[in-house]
Write a protein that holds these residues in place. Sequence first.
Motif, PDB file in Angstrom:
ATOM      1  N   PHE A  35      12.147   0.455  51.468  1.00 38.38           N
ATOM      2  CA  PHE A  35      11.571   0.549  50.118  1.00 38.38           C
ATOM      3  C   PHE A  35      10.149  -0.008  50.116  1.00 38.38           C
ATOM      4  O   PHE A  35       9.252   0.560  49.503  1.00 38.38           O
ATOM      5  N   ASP A  36       9.957  -1.126  50.814  1.00 38.22           N
ATOM      6  CA  ASP A  36       8.614  -1.720  50.874  1.00 38.22           C
ATOM      7  C   ASP A  36       7.642  -0.755  51.531  1.00 38.22           C
ATOM      8  O   ASP A  36       6.513  -0.579  51.092  1.00 38.22           O
ATOM      9  N   MET A  37       8.102  -0.132  52.618  1.00 38.62           N
ATOM     10  CA  MET A  37       7.239   0.790  53.337  1.00 38.62           C
ATOM     11  C   MET A  37       6.863   1.964  52.438  1.00 38.62           C
ATOM     12  O   MET A  37       5.708   2.381  52.391  1.00 38.62           O
ATOM     13  N   TYR A  38       7.846   2.472  51.708  1.00 35.14           N
ATOM     14  CA  TYR A  38       7.573   3.598  50.806  1.00 35.14           C
ATOM     15  C   TYR A  38       6.511   3.207  49.785  1.00 35.14           C
ATOM     16  O   TYR A  38       5.560   3.938  49.528  1.00 35.14           O
ATOM     17  N   GLN A  39       6.685   2.009  49.245  1.00 32.50           N
ATOM     18  CA  GLN A  39       5.755   1.555  48.222  1.00 32.50           C
ATOM     19  C   GLN A  39       4.348   1.352  48.798  1.00 32.50           C
ATOM     20  O   GLN A  39       3.357   1.674  48.149  1.00 32.50           O
ATOM     21  N   ARG A  40       4.279   0.821  50.020  1.00 30.45           N
ATOM     22  CA  ARG A  40       2.972   0.623  50.642  1.00 30.45           C
ATOM     23  C   ARG A  40       2.226   1.947  50.782  1.00 30.45           C
ATOM     24  O   ARG A  40       1.033   2.030  50.578  1.00 30.45           O
ATOM     25  N   ILE A  41       2.970   2.986  51.159  1.00 28.64           N
ATOM     26  CA  ILE A  41       2.318   4.259  51.431  1.00 28.64           C
ATOM     27  C   ILE A  41       2.006   5.033  50.153  1.00 28.64           C
ATOM     28  O   ILE A  41       0.940   5.607  50.009  1.00 28.64           O
ATOM     29  N   THR A  42       2.971   5.043  49.223  1.00 23.38           N
ATOM     30  CA  THR A  42       2.789   5.913  48.056  1.00 23.38           C
ATOM     31  C   THR A  42       2.302   5.180  46.815  1.00 23.38           C
ATOM     32  O   THR A  42       1.917   5.817  45.842  1.00 23.38           O
ATOM     33  N   ASP A  43       2.370   3.846  46.820  1.00 22.81           N
ATOM     34  CA  ASP A  43       2.003   3.060  45.646  1.00 22.81           C
ATOM     35  C   ASP A  43       2.988   3.269  44.491  1.00 22.81           C
ATOM     36  O   ASP A  43       2.635   3.083  43.339  1.00 22.81           O
ATOM     37  N   GLU A  44       4.200   3.699  44.794  1.00 13.58           N
ATOM     38  CA  GLU A  44       5.229   3.831  43.753  1.00 13.58           C
ATOM     39  C   GLU A  44       6.399   2.922  44.091  1.00 13.58           C
ATOM     40  O   GLU A  44       6.726   2.751  45.260  1.00 13.58           O
ATOM     41  N   ASN A  45       7.046   2.377  43.055  1.00 20.34           N
ATOM     42  CA  ASN A  45       8.145   1.440  43.271  1.00 20.34           C
ATOM     43  C   ASN A  45       9.488   2.178  43.248  1.00 20.34           C
ATOM     44  O   ASN A  45       9.959   2.571  42.183  1.00 20.34           O
TER      45      ASN A  45
END
Lengths: 267, 637
Positions: free
Chosen positions: B378-388
């Motif tokens: 989840f953290d990685m996704y947020q880092r890349i897309t800027d979405e939570n």
Amino acid sequence: MKLTLKIWRQKNRDEKGKFVSYSVNNVNPEMSMLECLDVLNEDLIQRGEEPVAFEHDCREGICGSCGFMINGHAHGPQTATTACQLTMRHFKDGDQLTLEPWRAAAFPLVKDLVVDRRAFDRIIAAGGYISVSTGNAPDGNAIPVPKGIADRAMDAATCIGCGACVAACPNASASLFTGAKISHLGLLPQGKPEQDRRALNMVAQMSEEPFGGCTNIGQCTESCPKEIPLEVIANMNRDYRVATLRKRDDLIQVITPVTTWSSDSKS
Amino acid sequence: MKLDARIPSGPIEKAWDKARFDMKLVNPANKRKHTVLVVGSGLAGASASASMGELGYNVKCFCFQDSPRRAHSIAAQGGINAAKNYQNDGDSVFRLFYDTVKGGDFRSREANVYRLAQNSVNIIDQCVAQGVPFAREYGGALTNRSFGGAQVSRTFYARGQTGQQLLLGAYQALERQVSTGTVTMFPRTEMLDLIVVDGQARGIVTRNLITGELDVHFGDAVVLASGGYGNVYYLSTNAKGSNVTASWRAHKRGALFANPCFTQIHPTCIPVSGDYQSKLTLMSESLRNDGRIWVPKKKGDKRPPSQIPADERDYYLERRYPSFGNLVPRDVASRNAKHVCDEGRGVGESGLGVYLDFSDAIARLGENVIRERYGNLFDMYQRITDENPYKVPMRIYPAIHYTMGGLWVDYYLQSTIPGLFVAGEANFSDHGANRLGASALMQGLSDGYFIIPYTVGNYIANSKLDKVDESHPVVQEAVAGVKNSIHTLLSIKGKRTVDSFHRQLGKIIWDECGMSRTAEGLKKAIGQVRELKQEFWQNVNVPGSGSDLNQSLEKAGRVADFFELGELMCIDALNRNESCGGHFREEYQTPDGEAKRDDENYSYVAAWGYNGPDSEPTLTKEPLEFEYVHPSQRSYK
């Protein structure tokens, strides 16, 4: 957006290096730092110049290949983020970014932003393992490991060996890296039989390499993309001290007949 | 040529025992006199090097990265399968074998797969003993999760970093052997040719990536563990350095290349965001345990996901495959995602994406449990897309992830060149036309820890090898060839960069030999690849020299091989007039759009032989027989 990249260029270890500034005009905020360098490099090749050498491989923050100083921060200003996952949306149009290789005597420069981190491999080779040859293993569930212990071991084991801790440390100490492995293996019951030897040998190798000592500054953990806790250095120091006190390198020496007992036996 | 897979006779459960007993052994005192060259330091390469070092062989291990710990196995997230049946849910060696053969859509070799399932249990034991911190229950026992294509929980994991932890285990075992002197490590070294003397693999030509020096290493056997070729697509979840060069150069020296068109498209990757994109990032398949996949029912519905009510959402996998739901195998999940996007129901700006929604799981289990299971993803996704992703559903789209095809090997993992062994993703053997999740790590370690050390020893014990040295004409010819091709690449000085060629090649292969293929498209692609290859050799611009670190030159050599491989993939896909697993030919589908196999005509391994740059490759078939798992149409409904 538009950025100025001020990059350390050095052909090889023996030649003198210098900063060269490049402007990159078509930066997309969704791009990663490395993709921004890709864009610059494509441009440099087209112009007949040599592209900037930088290390990279997985580009998803796990292989530990990439890393350089960005405006004085290892892997850039974002916490828990490697250079390959640092997106440009964290910078503003017109910003200047200064990119330098890791600077540490133990990491000799190879070219531009690429350094030689084999000292880390040598520290692992000195004892960062559990000596169990293929085929020797008991059933996976034969040794229960409390969940809390397994979780703490995992926290330490997530180290990617990128070298940011060394680069960030004013002493260029490798204590966070070495401590992470000593903690990972030492916490687990499987790692206990070699706990003393491991600490003694890995610390000895770390001291052999031109890393500095730890003075508890904490920049390492601050810059660690995997947020390895400072606690691992305390674990390392404790294991090292206990091992030094016990002055033994394995159980075999303890059961050696008294007649051959010698206080200066090799530790 | 006739292919002999050398499968031991008798019942499948006893095949590996029998093979091992029939093997000749090398006297322990003699082992150190034999040199084994291992190319690659991922799960297969590191585990094979370490295990053979432990046995006492003189091992030389090569990797192009700065350290063996960087190999791309490190990026595997979800887990590793093993038939431990710790969950008491009906698992067994036979069931893992059955699931894998079926998951591979009946295009793999039964005996190999059975051995893989048998070895799976030893792998977990070995890794636990090495200190791999697998996830545990409060009672201290190992825990499991489920993965696509299986109805039991047999996947062991270490958060979302299982590949990293398994690789570090193998790397540490390797470094232990480095410290004892049995293994010599050659990092930043790339294999550029194979030396074959009197029909046997005897050495490799390597380039030191720092100094540019070419070296020749001789050995009694060569093990290629150099990974897959997904980077032929340019955009893939592979590491940027992953390449086919070692395998391809061996292929040009006579090793047959099997099933190159069997590539795997992973359903859950972060969608492409722009032209500059250099690679795709995977979101582990394990997310499908708790995430529900959906798209809006209406075409072109641009409302944010939170404003689309439940009855206007189409949970298309749950609807079409009620018994497996979101856990259908990867090929099925990917094709369905493409299908709904082609219908115009895709989400995100590009319309190439579907939602992976955790809101139900968070409501049921609480955010903490989800964070514990998938926090780092989840953290990685947020880092890349800027979405939570705890608040907004993830957007995902399929991407190329793994290649089932590879160099042809027999039961002993030996290629068609005696003395050349191939392990891990680089060989073709175990996954057929589709690999199940959490099986790649299993295969890499099975090959490296438990098969290669036996079969290489057996080969050495049975071979009488004369000494070769650098004066041998074959060696001189190989070194001259490598020098020549480096010189050519550096002297073209054309107008286009290596990456621009690679991107264009990748797009051709993705469009015509990706998630779905047609005869017409493949023919077109073959023509386009040939044309582009010609332009490459006339118009590529490789700056710098060959005598220092030159990353453009490294890439150029690899892309040159991808051109030839890409063409072969299209030829293979065109030859296979059926749909199976990841190979979906639009002409061959059932009325409801599932892959339609043709067992009568295509139940074989297609092994291709190289005949020179301007000649058509030769096809040799290894017929597949299914004695234990009877081919049926795969159904996950």
